[in-house]
Design an enzyme around this catalytic site. Structure first.
Site, PDB file in Angstrom:
ATOM      1  N   ASP A   1      22.217 -32.032   7.695  1.00 11.66           N
ATOM      2  CA  ASP A   1      21.406 -31.238   7.235  1.00 11.66           C
ATOM      3  C   ASP A   1      22.007 -30.179   6.337  1.00 11.66           C
ATOM      4  O   ASP A   1      23.310 -30.167   6.216  1.00 11.66           O
ATOM      5  CB  ASP A   1      20.346 -30.486   8.216  1.00 11.66           C
ATOM      6  N   SER A   2      21.292 -29.584   5.478  1.00  9.59           N
ATOM      7  CA  SER A   2      21.843 -28.448   4.716  1.00  9.59           C
ATOM      8  C   SER A   2      22.536 -27.482   5.623  1.00  9.59           C
ATOM      9  O   SER A   2      23.240 -26.905   4.962  1.00  9.59           O
ATOM     10  CB  SER A   2      20.823 -27.781   3.542  1.00  9.59           C
TER      11      SER A   2
ATOM     12  N   TYR B   1      18.982 -26.718   0.099  1.00 12.26           N
ATOM     13  CA  TYR B   1      18.414 -27.836  -0.556  1.00 12.26           C
ATOM     14  C   TYR B   1      17.290 -27.642  -1.276  1.00 12.26           C
ATOM     15  O   TYR B   1      17.002 -28.087  -2.392  1.00 12.26           O
ATOM     16  CB  TYR B   1      18.475 -29.361   0.050  1.00 12.26           C
ATOM     17  N   GLY B   2      16.228 -26.695  -0.672  1.00 17.59           N
ATOM     18  CA  GLY B   2      14.984 -26.870  -1.189  1.00 17.59           C
ATOM     19  C   GLY B   2      14.497 -26.224  -2.314  1.00 17.59           C
ATOM     20  O   GLY B   2      13.548 -26.468  -2.914  1.00 17.59           O
TER      21      GLY B   2
ATOM     22  N   CYS C   1      16.705 -33.649   7.507  1.00 18.81           N
ATOM     23  CA  CYS C   1      16.160 -32.817   6.405  1.00 18.81           C
ATOM     24  C   CYS C   1      15.148 -33.636   5.648  1.00 18.81           C
ATOM     25  O   CYS C   1      15.464 -34.708   5.264  1.00 18.81           O
ATOM     26  CB  CYS C   1      17.348 -32.735   5.687  1.00 18.81           C
ATOM     27  N   ASN C   2      14.090 -33.106   5.790  1.00 19.92           N
ATOM     28  CA  ASN C   2      12.814 -33.541   4.998  1.00 19.92           C
ATOM     29  C   ASN C   2      13.412 -33.292   3.447  1.00 19.92           C
ATOM     30  O   ASN C   2      12.703 -34.527   2.829  1.00 19.92           O
ATOM     31  CB  ASN C   2      11.661 -32.741   5.410  1.00 19.92           C
ATOM     32  N   THR C   3      14.008 -32.538   3.032  1.00 15.90           N
ATOM     33  CA  THR C   3      14.106 -32.293   1.533  1.00 15.90           C
ATOM     34  C   THR C   3      15.086 -33.414   1.094  1.00 15.90           C
ATOM     35  O   THR C   3      14.708 -34.025   0.104  1.00 15.90           O
ATOM     36  CB  THR C   3      14.793 -31.100   1.446  1.00 15.90           C
TER      37      THR C   3
ATOM     38  N   GLU D   1      18.702 -19.606   8.627  1.00 12.32           N
ATOM     39  CA  GLU D   1      20.045 -19.383   8.608  1.00 12.32           C
ATOM     40  C   GLU D   1      20.472 -18.030   8.885  1.00 12.32           C
ATOM     41  O   GLU D   1      21.517 -18.118   9.506  1.00 12.32           O
ATOM     42  CB  GLU D   1      20.618 -19.748   7.068  1.00 12.32           C
TER      43      GLU D   1
ATOM     44  N   CYS E   1       9.990 -29.060   7.347  1.00 13.36           N
ATOM     45  CA  CYS E   1      11.245 -28.925   7.030  1.00 13.36           C
ATOM     46  C   CYS E   1      11.907 -28.549   8.653  1.00 13.36           C
ATOM     47  O   CYS E   1      11.192 -27.923   9.557  1.00 13.36           O
ATOM     48  CB  CYS E   1      11.372 -27.615   6.150  1.00 13.36           C
ATOM     49  N   THR E   2      13.186 -29.178   8.737  1.00 16.54           N
ATOM     50  CA  THR E   2      13.798 -29.099  10.327  1.00 16.54           C
ATOM     51  C   THR E   2      14.059 -27.672  10.575  1.00 16.54           C
ATOM     52  O   THR E   2      14.190 -27.642  11.797  1.00 16.54           O
ATOM     53  CB  THR E   2      14.918 -30.201  10.338  1.00 16.54           C
ATOM     54  N   HIS E   3      14.284 -26.993   9.516  1.00 18.66           N
ATOM     55  CA  HIS E   3      14.646 -25.426   9.950  1.00 18.66           C
ATOM     56  C   HIS E   3      13.222 -24.905  10.888  1.00 18.66           C
ATOM     57  O   HIS E   3      13.374 -23.906  11.464  1.00 18.66           O
ATOM     58  CB  HIS E   3      14.820 -24.629   8.712  1.00 18.66           C
TER      59      HIS E   3
END
Ligand code: DGL
Length: 261
Positions: free
Chosen positions: A6-7, A38-39, A69-71, A148, A180-182
């Protein structure tokens, strides 16, 4: 070996589901922290990053790679599959299909990064799976970066989340897809806002089931986990307790490692 990337730390929500489903698998988690988020980047940038990260994971021996990561999935999974035809690739896409199937009001919403929200892939997913259900796409700029920082429940963010969710709830939305995985780590903030009016839909367990189907020999390892990052790798391990994932740390085979990719 199964690689997950992921990012940043968002994909740890997917990694945790995979680690639960495949307790003996050896897992590598790579966070592209030097290039997050990334978004808010354009597709060409995200594609370049994803191909670099993919190459690194392939060189480390990953036969299964999860784009957690969906993005990145929306912008680059097709290019990724083309670049690494011998690797089993699992993408992560917003759970529009299960949300539409579960909706009683016929109104659902997808919370996503700006990039995912405007993506052709999400529009296609909705066309293919939403049927008669109306889907509202809500871009949530800054939310992944908020995760983050691990400052998850500060009052200003609770207010911001309320501002995004109130109109959706007022419109009768009864399923809210975490696109979004976050955002899985924002559930403690989002749940009290949505209350019993709507369910939050996350696909991490479905992704883990897909990994179980594809894992083959990769399911039988030594239960080892490596954490890698393109910047500040120690932050990954340090974040585990705040994310409720202390137990993942017990699988660590070595200290988190900086990678150049
Ligand atoms: N976790 C990512 C996703 O699922 C991306 C967040 C970001 O880097 O903007 O979309």
């Amino acid at each position: 070996m199964i690689g997950v990337f992921d990012s940043g730390i968002g994909g740890l929500s997917v990694l945790a589901a995979i680690a639960r489903a495949l307790p003996r698998a050896d897992l590598i988690y790579l966070a592209d922290t030097a290039h997050l988020p990334y978004g808010d980047k354009d597709d060409a940038y995200i594609r370049r990053r994803v191909l670099r990260i993919g190459r690194h994971l392939v060189e480390r021996g990953c036969g299964v790679i999860v784009v957690a990561c969906n993005t990145a999935t929306a912008a680059a999974v097709a290019a990724f599959r083309k670049a690494f035809p011998d690797v089993a690739v699992v993408g992560v896409e917003p759970g529009v299909k299960p949300a539409a199937a579960m909706s009683r009001s016929g109104q659902i919403a997808v919370l996503a990064t700006t990039s995912t929200a405007r993506s052709r892939r999400l529009a296609q997913l909705i066309r293919r799976h939403a049927g008669e259900v109306q889907v509202r796409i809500e871009a949530c700029p800054g939310w992944a970066t908020r995760v983050e920082t691990l400052r998850l429940d500060e009052p200003d963010f609770v207010e911001e989340a309320r501002r995004h969710l109130a109109p959706l709830l007022a419109a009768g939305v009864d399923q809210i897809v975490l696109g979004c995985t976050h955002y899985a780590f924002l559930c403690p903030v989002l749940e009290p806002i949505v209350g019993s009016q709507a369910a939050l839909v996350d696909v991490a367990d479905a992704v883990a089931r897909q990994c179980v189907r594809l894992a083959g020999e990769a399911a039988q390892g030594r239960s080892e986990l490596s954490l890698l990052a393109t910047a500040d790798p120690a932050r990954l391990q340090a974040a585990l307790p705040a994310l409720g994932l202390t137990w993942l740390g017990t699988r660590l085979s070595s200290a988190p490692c900086l990678v150049v990719a």
